[in-house]
Scaffold this motif. Sequence first.
Motif, short mmCIF file in Angstrom:
data_model
loop_
_atom_site.label_atom_id
_atom_site.label_comp_id
_atom_site.label_asym_id
_atom_site.label_seq_id
_atom_site.Cartn_x
_atom_site.Cartn_y
_atom_site.Cartn_z
N THR A 136 -1.79 -8.47 -29.76
CA THR A 136 -2.64 -8.49 -28.56
C THR A 136 -3.73 -7.44 -28.69
O THR A 136 -3.45 -6.26 -28.87
CB THR A 136 -1.80 -8.22 -27.30
OG1 THR A 136 -0.79 -9.23 -27.19
CG2 THR A 136 -2.67 -8.23 -26.05
N PRO A 137 -4.99 -7.87 -28.61
CA PRO A 137 -6.10 -6.90 -28.70
C PRO A 137 -6.16 -6.02 -27.45
O PRO A 137 -5.87 -6.49 -26.34
CB PRO A 137 -7.34 -7.77 -28.84
CG PRO A 137 -6.96 -9.11 -28.34
CD PRO A 137 -5.47 -9.23 -28.47
N THR A 164 -5.12 -2.95 -31.34
CA THR A 164 -4.08 -3.89 -30.88
C THR A 164 -2.87 -3.10 -30.39
O THR A 164 -2.75 -1.90 -30.64
CB THR A 164 -3.62 -4.82 -32.02
OG1 THR A 164 -2.99 -4.03 -33.03
CG2 THR A 164 -4.76 -5.63 -32.61
N ALA A 181 -10.95 -5.75 -25.24
CA ALA A 181 -10.38 -6.99 -24.71
C ALA A 181 -9.83 -6.79 -23.29
O ALA A 181 -9.80 -7.73 -22.51
CB ALA A 181 -9.26 -7.49 -25.62
N LEU A 182 -9.40 -5.58 -23.00
CA LEU A 182 -8.89 -5.28 -21.66
C LEU A 182 -9.93 -4.47 -20.90
O LEU A 182 -10.21 -3.33 -21.28
CB LEU A 182 -7.59 -4.46 -21.74
CG LEU A 182 -6.36 -5.14 -22.32
CD1 LEU A 182 -5.21 -4.13 -22.39
CD2 LEU A 182 -5.95 -6.32 -21.46
#
Length: 83
Positions: A28-29, A69, A33-34
């Motif tokens: 999960t990046p 990640t 990404a968040l």
Amino acid sequence: MNISQEVLRVLDEVLSLKGRSAAFTRDTPLLGALPELDSMAVVTLITTLEEQFGLVVADDDIDGSTFATVGSLTDFVSGKLAP
């Protein structure tokens, strides 16, 4: 202690993800990404990881790839805990 689970718990807490981290995998990046993971959140995340795991993170220890990640962050913490 399961380092991966603890890292996910810290991410969820610091970024106020309200349980979303439960669906995260090693791939999960994170950074970029968040939206919750901005520069101030990175500082808070580092401080919280230091407190939770009893480690010390020097400025030279980290760069953007550390937060690429979930896996890279978990590997970083694991490396800091290794004797």
